[in-house]
Scaffold this motif. Sequence first.
Motif, PDB file in Angstrom:
ATOM      1  N   LYS A 110       4.653   1.575  -3.068  1.00 43.84           N
ATOM      2  CA  LYS A 110       6.069   1.219  -2.999  1.00 43.84           C
ATOM      3  C   LYS A 110       6.872   2.479  -3.286  1.00 43.84           C
ATOM      4  O   LYS A 110       6.848   3.004  -4.396  1.00 43.84           O
ATOM      5  CB  LYS A 110       6.378   0.125  -4.017  1.00 43.84           C
ATOM      6  CG  LYS A 110       7.826  -0.372  -3.995  1.00 43.84           C
ATOM      7  CD  LYS A 110       8.024  -1.462  -5.039  1.00 43.84           C
ATOM      8  CE  LYS A 110       9.451  -1.971  -5.047  1.00 43.84           C
ATOM      9  NZ  LYS A 110       9.647  -3.017  -6.102  1.00 43.84           N
TER      10      LYS A 110
ATOM     11  N   TYR B 219      15.563   2.000   1.001  1.00 48.64           N
ATOM     12  CA  TYR B 219      14.625   1.958  -0.122  1.00 48.64           C
ATOM     13  C   TYR B 219      14.802   0.686  -0.940  1.00 48.64           C
ATOM     14  O   TYR B 219      15.902   0.130  -0.983  1.00 48.64           O
ATOM     15  CB  TYR B 219      14.842   3.192  -1.013  1.00 48.64           C
ATOM     16  CG  TYR B 219      14.384   4.480  -0.386  1.00 48.64           C
ATOM     17  CD1 TYR B 219      13.032   4.720  -0.152  1.00 48.64           C
ATOM     18  CD2 TYR B 219      15.300   5.454  -0.002  1.00 48.64           C
ATOM     19  CE1 TYR B 219      12.602   5.901   0.441  1.00 48.64           C
ATOM     20  CE2 TYR B 219      14.877   6.642   0.591  1.00 48.64           C
ATOM     21  CZ  TYR B 219      13.539   6.856   0.809  1.00 48.64           C
ATOM     22  OH  TYR B 219      13.118   8.023   1.396  1.00 48.64           O
ATOM     23  N   PRO B 220      13.704   0.250  -1.611  1.00 47.53           N
ATOM     24  CA  PRO B 220      12.339   0.788  -1.551  1.00 47.53           C
ATOM     25  C   PRO B 220      11.634   0.430  -0.243  1.00 47.53           C
ATOM     26  O   PRO B 220      11.981  -0.557   0.410  1.00 47.53           O
ATOM     27  CB  PRO B 220      11.648   0.149  -2.754  1.00 47.53           C
ATOM     28  CG  PRO B 220      12.383  -1.136  -2.962  1.00 47.53           C
ATOM     29  CD  PRO B 220      13.809  -0.862  -2.577  1.00 47.53           C
TER      30      PRO B 220
ATOM     31  N   PHE C  25       4.038  -4.862  -7.749  1.00 49.30           N
ATOM     32  CA  PHE C  25       3.684  -5.690  -6.605  1.00 49.30           C
ATOM     33  C   PHE C  25       2.197  -6.009  -6.713  1.00 49.30           C
ATOM     34  O   PHE C  25       1.501  -5.497  -7.595  1.00 49.30           O
ATOM     35  CB  PHE C  25       4.037  -5.017  -5.262  1.00 49.30           C
ATOM     36  CG  PHE C  25       3.271  -3.749  -4.978  1.00 49.30           C
ATOM     37  CD1 PHE C  25       2.135  -3.764  -4.184  1.00 49.30           C
ATOM     38  CD2 PHE C  25       3.699  -2.533  -5.492  1.00 49.30           C
ATOM     39  CE1 PHE C  25       1.437  -2.599  -3.908  1.00 49.30           C
ATOM     40  CE2 PHE C  25       3.009  -1.351  -5.209  1.00 49.30           C
ATOM     41  CZ  PHE C  25       1.873  -1.394  -4.426  1.00 49.30           C
TER      42      PHE C  25
ATOM     43  N   PHE D 202       7.748  -0.137   1.506  1.00 52.46           N
ATOM     44  CA  PHE D 202       6.302  -0.312   1.309  1.00 52.46           C
ATOM     45  C   PHE D 202       5.559   0.432   2.416  1.00 52.46           C
ATOM     46  O   PHE D 202       5.869   0.252   3.595  1.00 52.46           O
ATOM     47  CB  PHE D 202       5.911  -1.791   1.329  1.00 52.46           C
ATOM     48  CG  PHE D 202       6.165  -2.494   0.031  1.00 52.46           C
ATOM     49  CD1 PHE D 202       5.271  -2.376  -1.024  1.00 52.46           C
ATOM     50  CD2 PHE D 202       7.309  -3.250  -0.156  1.00 52.46           C
ATOM     51  CE1 PHE D 202       5.495  -3.005  -2.228  1.00 52.46           C
ATOM     52  CE2 PHE D 202       7.549  -3.890  -1.361  1.00 52.46           C
ATOM     53  CZ  PHE D 202       6.647  -3.767  -2.405  1.00 52.46           C
TER      54      PHE D 202
ATOM     55  N   PHE E 166      11.638  -3.620   1.885  1.00 52.41           N
ATOM     56  CA  PHE E 166      11.412  -4.448   0.705  1.00 52.41           C
ATOM     57  C   PHE E 166      12.111  -5.792   0.879  1.00 52.41           C
ATOM     58  O   PHE E 166      13.273  -5.854   1.294  1.00 52.41           O
ATOM     59  CB  PHE E 166      11.949  -3.735  -0.536  1.00 52.41           C
ATOM     60  CG  PHE E 166      11.993  -4.605  -1.763  1.00 52.41           C
ATOM     61  CD1 PHE E 166      10.826  -4.972  -2.417  1.00 52.41           C
ATOM     62  CD2 PHE E 166      13.211  -5.069  -2.257  1.00 52.41           C
ATOM     63  CE1 PHE E 166      10.870  -5.775  -3.543  1.00 52.41           C
ATOM     64  CE2 PHE E 166      13.257  -5.871  -3.390  1.00 52.41           C
ATOM     65  CZ  PHE E 166      12.086  -6.219  -4.032  1.00 52.41           C
TER      66      PHE E 166
END
Length: 355
Positions: free
Chosen positions: A196, A179-180, A252, A182, A222
């Motif tokens: 996200k 994590y994170p 983002f 997308f 990420f």
Amino acid sequence: MKKALVIFGGVSSEHFVSCVSASYVINNIPKDKYEVYTLGITTKGEWYLYEGDTSLLPEDRWLDSGKITKAVISPDRNDKGIIIFRDSGVEKTEIDVIFPVLHGMNGEDGTMQGLLELSGIPFVGCDTLSSACCMDKAVTNTLADSAGIEQAKWLSVIEEDYRKDKNAFLKKAEEYLGYPIFVKPANAGSSVGITKAADFKMLEKAMETAFKEDRKAVLEEFIDGYEVECAVLGNYNAQPMTVGQIKPANDFYDYEAKYENDNSELYIPAKISEAQQKEVQKQAVRAFKVLGCSGLSRVDFFVTKADGRVMFNEINTLPGFTSISMYPKLCEHSGIPYSELIDRLFTLAMEKNGR
């Protein structure tokens, strides 16, 4: 004088962005070189020749103008143009070059390009194969991997397979990507449907959001880096333009940050080293060629904050042409003003078609 046709709208989540882009394109076509026709496609897939004011294109106000007539592009190469269904009868108008200012599905994904190739009319942008490949993020990533172009770790899954054992897939994604994460629809643009995800619950929800837009989802790790973009212009001898950088207003660069929030910032040139800018330009042209592009594309990268690596993010074969869009801005900074850019794109289209 050449006859140029601009197509706008489309059955796509980016329909309204297309209408705005088209209004700027039409207003910047050199009128001393081209007689301009406009053809709009509604969200329901209806086709109309529009002969009214371009200021009515945004928000689909053109549909209530009383200046629309049913029309289609003929796939018959003997026609090489549009067929207009007027009250007085069927009218045929030959067209020399087409700019399909269409973003997303049913316009940028090879479907329109296939029709235009059948018609034999030169058109701005990539051909059917490259448009389709670049639209599908999983296919794009696969081709980039095969060519050794550095990018984030990624996974993709079709909705039907995901539903069979979603917990197993989500745990696999957690372990492989961390994590994170997308989550994106494989086939969508303008950051529509992208989330996200910071934990398992968010990841599960993000998958549902992506599947609302497409039956295939792409998940990416990420990358802590600067978001930069490079415009590429040309056919077989394509050239990179100035590199730009985005500082998104949101977490983002999502749809809201692109089109609705005035606090997103664009830096031209990008605030990275000269060596990094040259590497971005080099990799942009490389990706352009690997993916079989022609005419134009905007190639997006990350430059990692930790060690300055240039990592491929995605490619857009028909980038936005609005007043805030990066592609025309990058070209203008490179010495090609908007009107000249449109003229060059028309010329490249006709050169590729041998006309």
